[in-house]
Design an enzyme around this catalytic site. Structure first.
Site, PDB file in Angstrom:
ATOM      1  CB  SER A  14      -0.958  -0.001   1.197  1.00  0.00           C
ATOM      2  OG  SER A  14      -0.225  -0.001   2.394  1.00  0.00           O
ATOM      3  NE  ARG A  15       5.052   2.699   4.422  1.00  0.00           N
ATOM      4  CZ  ARG A  15       4.923   2.452   5.730  1.00  0.00           C
ATOM      5  NH1 ARG A  15       3.788   2.686   6.328  1.00  0.00           N
ATOM      6  NH2 ARG A  15       5.952   2.007   6.430  1.00  0.00           N
ATOM      7  CG  ASN A  90       7.677  -4.504  -0.952  1.00  0.00           C
ATOM      8  OD1 ASN A  90       8.705  -3.928  -1.300  1.00  0.00           O
ATOM      9  ND2 ASN A  90       6.739  -3.883  -0.238  1.00  0.00           N
ATOM     10  CE1 TYR A 155      15.565  -3.861   6.035  1.00  0.00           C
ATOM     11  CE2 TYR A 155      17.750  -3.310   5.214  1.00  0.00           C
ATOM     12  CZ  TYR A 155      16.383  -3.398   5.027  1.00  0.00           C
ATOM     13  OH  TYR A 155      15.837  -3.031   3.809  1.00  0.00           O
ATOM     14  CB  ALA A 157      20.924 -11.074  10.127  1.00  0.00           C
ATOM     15  CE  LYS A 159      14.946  -6.457   3.622  1.00  0.00           C
ATOM     16  NZ  LYS A 159      13.711  -6.757   2.891  1.00  0.00           N
ATOM     17  CB  ILE A 188      14.547   2.991  -2.700  1.00  0.00           C
ATOM     18  CG1 ILE A 188      15.418   1.869  -3.297  1.00  0.00           C
ATOM     19  CG2 ILE A 188      13.373   3.336  -3.613  1.00  0.00           C
ATOM     20  CD1 ILE A 188      16.136   2.191  -4.582  1.00  0.00           C
TER      21      ILE A 188
HETATM   22  P1  NAD Z   1       8.043   1.193   3.554  1.00  0.00           P
HETATM   23  O1  NAD Z   1       8.255   1.290   5.020  1.00  0.00           O
HETATM   24  O2  NAD Z   1       7.443   2.349   2.833  1.00  0.00           O
HETATM   25  O3  NAD Z   1       7.143  -0.081   3.208  1.00  0.00           O
HETATM   26  C1  NAD Z   1       7.200  -1.280   3.910  1.00  0.00           C
HETATM   27  C2  NAD Z   1       5.851  -1.956   3.767  1.00  0.00           C
HETATM   28  O4  NAD Z   1       5.874  -3.195   4.495  1.00  0.00           O
HETATM   29  C3  NAD Z   1       4.715  -1.114   4.372  1.00  0.00           C
HETATM   30  O5  NAD Z   1       3.620  -1.128   3.479  1.00  0.00           O
HETATM   31  C4  NAD Z   1       4.377  -1.845   5.662  1.00  0.00           C
HETATM   32  O6  NAD Z   1       3.031  -1.718   6.062  1.00  0.00           O
HETATM   33  C5  NAD Z   1       4.681  -3.285   5.245  1.00  0.00           C
HETATM   34  N1  NAD Z   1       4.867  -4.139   6.414  1.00  0.00           N
HETATM   35  C6  NAD Z   1       5.709  -3.942   7.454  1.00  0.00           C
HETATM   36  N2  NAD Z   1       5.576  -4.927   8.363  1.00  0.00           N
HETATM   37  C7  NAD Z   1       4.621  -5.771   7.878  1.00  0.00           C
HETATM   38  C8  NAD Z   1       4.029  -6.966   8.352  1.00  0.00           C
HETATM   39  N3  NAD Z   1       4.399  -7.514   9.516  1.00  0.00           N
HETATM   40  N4  NAD Z   1       3.091  -7.570   7.583  1.00  0.00           N
HETATM   41  C9  NAD Z   1       2.698  -7.027   6.399  1.00  0.00           C
HETATM   42  N5  NAD Z   1       3.221  -5.898   5.901  1.00  0.00           N
HETATM   43  C10 NAD Z   1       4.168  -5.267   6.636  1.00  0.00           C
HETATM   44  O7  NAD Z   1       9.457   0.817   2.951  1.00  0.00           O
HETATM   45  P2  NAD Z   1       9.971   0.506   1.473  1.00  0.00           P
HETATM   46  O8  NAD Z   1      11.205   1.276   1.315  1.00  0.00           O
HETATM   47  O9  NAD Z   1       8.876   0.638   0.472  1.00  0.00           O
HETATM   48  O10 NAD Z   1      10.388  -1.021   1.663  1.00  0.00           O
HETATM   49  C11 NAD Z   1       9.896  -2.091   0.877  1.00  0.00           C
HETATM   50  C12 NAD Z   1      10.907  -3.226   0.910  1.00  0.00           C
HETATM   51  O11 NAD Z   1      12.112  -2.802   0.286  1.00  0.00           O
HETATM   52  C13 NAD Z   1      11.288  -3.674   2.323  1.00  0.00           C
HETATM   53  O12 NAD Z   1      11.431  -5.076   2.347  1.00  0.00           O
HETATM   54  C14 NAD Z   1      12.635  -3.017   2.523  1.00  0.00           C
HETATM   55  O13 NAD Z   1      13.427  -3.705   3.458  1.00  0.00           O
HETATM   56  C15 NAD Z   1      13.203  -3.079   1.115  1.00  0.00           C
HETATM   57  N6  NAD Z   1      14.291  -2.142   0.874  1.00  0.00           N
HETATM   58  C16 NAD Z   1      14.074  -0.800   0.929  1.00  0.00           C
HETATM   59  C17 NAD Z   1      15.125   0.065   0.684  1.00  0.00           C
HETATM   60  C18 NAD Z   1      14.964   1.564   0.709  1.00  0.00           C
HETATM   61  O14 NAD Z   1      15.989   2.250   0.587  1.00  0.00           O
HETATM   62  N7  NAD Z   1      13.767   2.099   0.841  1.00  0.00           N
HETATM   63  C19 NAD Z   1      16.397  -0.446   0.409  1.00  0.00           C
HETATM   64  C20 NAD Z   1      16.577  -1.812   0.374  1.00  0.00           C
HETATM   65  C21 NAD Z   1      15.504  -2.657   0.593  1.00  0.00           C
END
Ligand code: NAD
Length: 242
Positions: A14-15, A90, A155, A157, A159, A188
């Site tokens: 959702s985001r 995700n 985190y 570990a 990933k 990102i």
């Molecule tokens: P974000 O915080 O905007 O989104 C994370 C999403 O995961 C949210 O929608 C949240 O509600 C959901 N979520 C969290 N815990 C949950 C649970 N227990 N059950 C169901 N949903 C859950 O962050 P993002 O940057 O969009 O991250 C998305 C993915 O990308 C994550 O796995 C994050 O680790 C990975 N990631 C992000 C970055 C970055 O720089 N933003 C870098 C590397 C990896």
């Protein structure tokens, strides 16, 4: 290339990155089952946006770290989407602190959401894909899992675990026509990174800027469309992990 008549589950959809992936897959014709954990209003808005692309979309509230909840949610999804061809794991969280100060609760919460969450979803979805002898599983890892990062032991570990898990699933499910790959994003611009000091980070990125959720969505769409790539980790990081 099209994903018409295919259904995709996107967790944390959702985001941020998950929303961009859901919209990208929908723009290629995929129906979307969106799993969210936070606000129902935000998920409902997201569903409207996806439906405006001419596909079917439904939202399901679920904590991916719960084996029982994910089992029930996948069963609910099956009622609306009889076959699921694509699963994008995700959903993820951070809870950063130095290892000497990290609580057991913080370690468990991050591992349970990021790593066990992907296990729960694959455990309940793979049998559906196996029966139809086709499937694309895409797990969102991180460069933090490849390189390590101070303050992110839990985190990193989780990933890094995703990468080993992806390769085991790829080997185990290949004979059933299912591919399993990971994407390792760099920095990102999303809610997850809103508090970091962008100026310092950007200096370390060869391409000189943070990535967008859409950059990750492009890679996810590529993997969703690719029948002969499996066990791969695609870095989408502006070169930071070179
Ligand atoms: P974000 O915080 O905007 O989104 C994370 C999403 O995961 C949210 O929608 C949240 O509600 C959901 N979520 C969290 N815990 C949950 C649970 N227990 N059950 C169901 N949903 C859950 O962050 P993002 O940057 O969009 O991250 C998305 C993915 O990308 C994550 O796995 C994050 O680790 C990975 N990631 C992000 C970055 C970055 O720089 N933003 C870098 C590397 C990896």
């Amino acid at each position: 290339m099209t994903l018409k008549d295919k259904a995709a589950i996107v967790t944390g959809g959702s985001r941020g990155i998950g929303k961009a992936i859901a919209l990208k897959l929908a723009s290629l014709g995929a129906d979307i089952a969106l799993i969210y954990h936070g606000s129902s209003d935000k998920a409902a808005e997201c569903i409207k946006e996806i439906e405006s692309l001419g596909v079917k979309a439904c939202a399901y509230r679920c904590d991916v770290s719960s084996f029982e909840e994910t089992k029930q949610t996948v069963a609910e999804i099956r009622k609306e989407f009889p076959s699921v061809e694509i699963l994008v794991n995700n959903a993820g969280i951070t809870d950063d602190t130095l290892i000497a100060m990290m609580s057991e609760e913080s370690w468990d919460r991050v591992i349970d959401t990021n790593l066990k969450g992907a296990f729960c979803m694959i455990r309940h979805t793979a049998p559906l894909m196996m029966r139809r002898k086709t499937g694309r599983i895409i797990n969102i890892s991180s460069v933090s899992g490849l390189m390590g990062n101070p303050g992110q032991a839990n985190y990193s570990a989780s990933k890094a675990g995703i990468i080993g898990f992806t390769k085991s699933c790829a080997k185990e499910l290949a004979g059933r026509g299912i591919t399993c790959n990971a994407i390792a994003p760099g920095f990102i611009a999303t809610d997850m990174t809103k508090d970091i000091e962008e100026e310092n980070i950007v200096k370390a990125i060869p391409l000189g800027k943070m990535g967008t959720p859409e950059d990750i969505a492009e890679a996810a769409a590529f993997l969703a469309l690719s029948p002969y790539i499996t066990g791969e980790v695609i870095r989408v990081d502006g070169g930071i992990s070179m």
